[in-house]
Design an enzyme around this catalytic site. Structure first.
Site, mmCIF file in Angstrom:
data_model
loop_
_atom_site.group_PDB
_atom_site.id
_atom_site.type_symbol
_atom_site.label_atom_id
_atom_site.label_comp_id
_atom_site.label_asym_id
_atom_site.label_seq_id
_atom_site.Cartn_x
_atom_site.Cartn_y
_atom_site.Cartn_z
ATOM 1 N N ASP A 215 62.756 33.685 28.362
ATOM 2 C CA ASP A 215 62.557 32.453 29.015
ATOM 3 C C ASP A 215 61.892 32.522 30.439
ATOM 4 O O ASP A 215 62.358 31.334 31.207
ATOM 5 C CB ASP A 215 63.906 31.718 29.171
ATOM 6 C CG ASP A 215 64.974 32.678 29.673
ATOM 7 O OD1 ASP A 215 64.658 33.643 30.069
ATOM 8 O OD2 ASP A 215 66.243 31.943 29.959
ATOM 9 N N HIS B 33 36.989 44.522 38.573
ATOM 10 C CA HIS B 33 38.246 43.658 38.677
ATOM 11 C C HIS B 33 39.435 44.422 38.778
ATOM 12 O O HIS B 33 40.498 44.130 37.942
ATOM 13 C CB HIS B 33 38.209 42.562 37.412
ATOM 14 C CG HIS B 33 37.181 41.423 37.884
ATOM 15 N ND1 HIS B 33 36.829 40.807 36.944
ATOM 16 C CD2 HIS B 33 36.361 41.103 38.837
ATOM 17 C CE1 HIS B 33 35.537 39.933 37.396
ATOM 18 N NE2 HIS B 33 35.666 40.172 38.632
ATOM 19 N N ASP C 32 39.153 42.573 47.997
ATOM 20 C CA ASP C 32 38.669 41.048 47.565
ATOM 21 C C ASP C 32 39.819 40.270 47.166
ATOM 22 O O ASP C 32 40.674 40.417 46.304
ATOM 23 C CB ASP C 32 37.879 41.377 46.083
ATOM 24 C CG ASP C 32 37.243 40.111 45.898
ATOM 25 O OD1 ASP C 32 37.500 38.910 46.141
ATOM 26 O OD2 ASP C 32 36.270 40.246 44.671
ATOM 27 N N ASP D 134 37.589 33.073 49.021
ATOM 28 C CA ASP D 134 37.224 34.170 48.147
ATOM 29 C C ASP D 134 36.249 35.284 49.189
ATOM 30 O O ASP D 134 35.220 35.351 49.236
ATOM 31 C CB ASP D 134 36.183 33.838 47.027
ATOM 32 C CG ASP D 134 35.900 34.999 45.901
ATOM 33 O OD1 ASP D 134 36.432 36.127 46.264
ATOM 34 O OD2 ASP D 134 35.060 35.131 45.136
ATOM 35 N N HIS E 246 26.716 43.116 39.078
ATOM 36 C CA HIS E 246 27.039 41.611 38.925
ATOM 37 C C HIS E 246 26.075 40.893 39.524
ATOM 38 O O HIS E 246 25.362 41.406 40.188
ATOM 39 C CB HIS E 246 28.695 41.479 39.501
ATOM 40 C CG HIS E 246 28.693 42.082 40.917
ATOM 41 N ND1 HIS E 246 28.426 41.293 41.931
ATOM 42 C CD2 HIS E 246 29.230 43.159 41.381
ATOM 43 C CE1 HIS E 246 28.614 41.944 43.079
ATOM 44 N NE2 HIS E 246 29.172 43.239 42.832
ATOM 45 N N HIS F 92 28.716 32.788 43.268
ATOM 46 C CA HIS F 92 29.210 31.611 42.452
ATOM 47 C C HIS F 92 29.822 30.448 43.154
ATOM 48 O O HIS F 92 29.950 30.829 44.447
ATOM 49 C CB HIS F 92 30.274 32.259 41.465
ATOM 50 C CG HIS F 92 31.359 33.062 42.197
ATOM 51 N ND1 HIS F 92 32.549 32.493 42.770
ATOM 52 C CD2 HIS F 92 31.497 34.223 42.247
ATOM 53 C CE1 HIS F 92 33.191 33.132 43.417
ATOM 54 N NE2 HIS F 92 32.689 34.238 43.146
ATOM 55 N N HIS G 105 36.050 30.870 40.444
ATOM 56 C CA HIS G 105 34.606 30.941 39.804
ATOM 57 C C HIS G 105 34.455 29.252 39.448
ATOM 58 O O HIS G 105 35.062 28.963 38.430
ATOM 59 C CB HIS G 105 34.682 31.651 38.626
ATOM 60 C CG HIS G 105 34.702 33.278 38.989
ATOM 61 N ND1 HIS G 105 34.661 34.275 38.265
ATOM 62 C CD2 HIS G 105 34.443 33.648 40.248
ATOM 63 C CE1 HIS G 105 34.763 35.449 38.711
ATOM 64 N NE2 HIS G 105 34.298 35.230 40.073
ATOM 65 N N GLU H 269 28.062 37.978 47.695
ATOM 66 C CA GLU H 269 28.739 39.108 47.552
ATOM 67 C C GLU H 269 28.040 40.309 46.943
ATOM 68 O O GLU H 269 28.603 40.694 45.909
ATOM 69 C CB GLU H 269 29.900 38.700 46.916
ATOM 70 C CG GLU H 269 29.765 37.821 45.345
ATOM 71 C CD GLU H 269 31.166 37.824 44.597
ATOM 72 O OE1 GLU H 269 31.803 38.789 44.454
ATOM 73 O OE2 GLU H 269 31.577 36.545 44.365
ATOM 74 N N TYR I 242 28.059 50.218 43.817
ATOM 75 C CA TYR I 242 29.253 51.119 43.287
ATOM 76 C C TYR I 242 28.698 52.300 42.493
ATOM 77 O O TYR I 242 27.875 52.370 41.575
ATOM 78 C CB TYR I 242 29.940 50.144 42.270
ATOM 79 C CG TYR I 242 30.218 48.748 42.655
ATOM 80 C CD1 TYR I 242 31.444 48.301 43.320
ATOM 81 C CD2 TYR I 242 29.258 47.982 42.449
ATOM 82 C CE1 TYR I 242 31.334 47.284 43.856
ATOM 83 C CE2 TYR I 242 29.495 46.492 42.909
ATOM 84 C CZ TYR I 242 30.406 46.093 43.709
ATOM 85 O OH TYR I 242 30.776 45.038 44.240
ATOM 86 N N ARG J 238 31.747 46.145 48.719
ATOM 87 C CA ARG J 238 31.101 44.917 48.362
ATOM 88 C C ARG J 238 31.581 44.019 49.693
ATOM 89 O O ARG J 238 32.581 44.444 50.266
ATOM 90 C CB ARG J 238 32.066 44.148 47.203
ATOM 91 C CG ARG J 238 31.516 42.725 46.796
ATOM 92 C CD ARG J 238 32.007 42.267 45.561
ATOM 93 N NE ARG J 238 33.572 42.037 45.595
ATOM 94 C CZ ARG J 238 33.994 43.155 44.669
ATOM 95 N NH1 ARG J 238 33.222 44.059 43.991
ATOM 96 N NH2 ARG J 238 35.481 43.035 44.393
ATOM 97 N N GLU K 293 31.668 40.027 50.869
ATOM 98 C CA GLU K 293 31.572 38.720 50.278
ATOM 99 C C GLU K 293 31.976 37.712 51.266
ATOM 100 O O GLU K 293 33.148 37.922 51.990
ATOM 101 C CB GLU K 293 32.507 38.710 48.989
ATOM 102 C CG GLU K 293 32.409 37.239 48.473
ATOM 103 C CD GLU K 293 33.539 37.199 47.227
ATOM 104 O OE1 GLU K 293 34.492 38.007 47.083
ATOM 105 O OE2 GLU K 293 33.152 36.411 46.389
HETATM 106 N N1 GLY Z 1 37.165 37.460 43.257
HETATM 107 C C1 GLY Z 1 36.289 37.358 42.528
HETATM 108 C C2 GLY Z 1 34.853 37.405 42.859
HETATM 109 O O1 GLY Z 1 34.450 37.515 43.641
HETATM 110 O O2 GLY Z 1 34.079 37.001 42.002
HETATM 111 MN MN MN Z 2 33.397 35.938 44.560
HETATM 112 MN MN MN Z 3 35.823 38.116 45.584
#
Ligand code: GLY
Ligand code: MN
Ligand code: MN
Length: 486
Positions: free
Chosen positions: A39, A242, A259, A270, A349, A353, A360, A383, A387, A447, A449
């Protein structure tokens, strides 16, 4: 229920939505609780479309928007008041609160939904409902089936289910001044949290300890939850896009990629930053970091109102490719490497976005086949990253040109499995080059961003001030943490 609830923005949003659906009727379910075990539930977060129209944060609620109804144009179906359940699980507004506090024209217990919907849809040409909600679809399909019977007996009932997504997506895509104030705050809090993470991290700590410091800054500044699970990825984990285990013990000499963004007023930040755990970049780490930074700044430089969304990715991938060629990573020149997408060995990637109530966020990126122009009020991320898988010693580069948009379109048309098979066939036929991946770069993942608002005259980086140049990052890493460490 909250006495400070301000109904005005929701009235305005419902008004705009109602104008768009005309004489249709919309059924908008909120989010359901999701069981974790027995529960105990996962953390609840209201669905963004539902919250956008209602401001109502409880689970198990449904909104009906029925603009041509004589009296009940906005109806909420909610969990009824229940003293025992409220002692166990929390307060409920109940049907009275849904009317008095949240401004519904009428409200009913959620158990009455199906019966009442049958009456609401009579005389409506279309039901606006987003198919794809496994728990709910069959109820709407049953309505349409009943409508067919009703029409056979001369009672007008809807024959169509329309997706409200395109209408709601467009309403959500541009920030109003009030929405922007909340979004801006999410970005500021996240900026401060990333700076503290840089101060806090050090060799010997676990990734989750840095996560705790970062999220402490979120919470203590008024953010009730994250916009998404924090990625705190040290050393080779940074190459997992991720990664969320966040349980590795960090070593001297590692980079740490974080991130993470908080949610504030139902808007998400983000941010990604990558920094050395010991505070100083090694030469290869710095080379890759500065290359990703150049790419991010190149993308930012083309972002302005009227610019096409795709121009941002184009600028980012060109800068990355130029740098990878200069570092001897890619075997061919810049134009070949772009046309053959060789940089995709290290950058799989997209460059960003839409960002809003969801990380997203909703909104189309292309309209009638063409990349969408940026407009004031839109918020998106930039971003780029690189890698280098720690295990890979060489990469295979196929000498075959293709277009990314055509690749995506073919995947949509044929399905991913069939399209990928064709891609593999095409690769197998193409000449190829084996080229070593420089050992110094293996295991590095970077990365960077930021969150970008389009204004009337240019863009504003909502996450500006989050340390980003090598000098700023190393300076902040060297500062004493403000939070206690074990
Ligand atoms: N945190 C997910 C992205 O950067 O798209
Ligand atoms: Mn992002
Ligand atoms: Mn991100």
């Amino acid at each position: 229920m909250t006495s400070s609830f301000d109904a005005a923005p929701f009235i305005e949003r419902r008004q705009r939505f109602a104008e768009a659906i005309g004489d249709g009727v919309a059924i908008i379910p909120g989010a359901q609780e999701a069981a974790r075990n027995s529960d105990v539930n996962h953390e609840f977060r209201q669905g963004s479309d539902f919250f956008f129209l209602t401001g109502f944060g409880e689970p198990d609620a449904v909104a009906v928007i029925n603009p041509s109804h004589a009296k009940e144009r906005y109806v909420l179906f909610v969990r009824p008041r229940d003293r025992e359940m409220e002692i166990w699980n929390g307060r409920r507004a109940g049907v009275d609160g849904a009317v008095s506090a949240y401004g519904a024209d009428a409200a009913y217990p959620i158990a009455e939904l199906d019966d009442r919907l049958r009456a609401y849809v009579i005389d409506r040409p279309a039901i606006y409902y987003r198919l794809g909600n496994a728990a709910f679809d069959r109820r709407v399909i049953a309505l349409v089936e009943q409508g067919r019977l009703a029409r056979g007996r001369g009672i007008p009932a809807p024959a169509r289910i329309e997706d409200p997504g395109p209408i709601l997506n467009e309403l959500r895509l541009r920030r109003s001044p009030a929405e922007l104030a909340r979004h801006r705050r999410a970005c500021e809090i996240s900026r401060d949290a990333h700076a503290e993470a840089m101060r806090y991290a050090g060799p010997g700590l676990h990734e989750y300890e840095v996560q705790a410091a970062l999220e402490y800054v979120f919470r203590v500044n008024g953010s009730p939850r994250n916009g998404y699970p924090s990625i705190v990825a040290s050393g080779p984990n940074a190459c997992i896009l991720h990664y969320t285990e966040n349980d590795r013990r960090m070593n001297d000499g590692d980079l740490l990629l974080i991130d993470a963004g908080c949610e504030y007023g139902y808007h998400s930040a983000d941010i990604t930053r990558t920094f050395p755990v010991n505070g100083r970049f090694t030469t290869p780490q710095r080379e890759i970091y500065e290359l990703v930074l150049r790419s991010q700044l190149a993308a930012l430089a083309v972002a302005q109102p009227g610019a096409s969304y795709e121009a941002i990715h184009e600028a980012a991938r060109r800068a990355l490719t130029e740098g990878l060629v200069a570092l001897g990573v890619l075997p061919r020149g810049v134009e070949d490497s772009l046309a053959m997408h060789h940089y995709r060995e290290f950058y799989i990637h997209g460059t960003g976005h839409w960002l809003g109530m969801d990380v997203h966020d909703v909104g189309d990126y292309r309209i009638r086949g063409a990349s969408r122009p940026l407009e004031p009020g839109m918020v998106f991320t930039i971003e780029p990253g690189l890698y280098f898988d720690p295990e890979r010693e060489t990469a295979t580069y196929h000498l075959r040109e293709y277009r990314e948009d055509e690749m995506w379109e073919r995947r949509l048309r044929l399905g991913v499995v069939a399209a990928k098979k064709l891609e593999e066939d095409e690769k197998a036929k193409a000449p190829k080059i084996e080229h070593p991946i420089p050992p110094a770069f293996r295991g590095i993942g970077v990365r960077i961003e930021d969150d970008i608002l389009v204004t009337a005259t240019g863009v504003e980086v909502l996450t500006a001030g989050t340390p980003k140049t090598v000098e700023d990052v190393e300076r902040v890493c060297a500062e004493a943490p403000r939070l206690p460490r074990r």
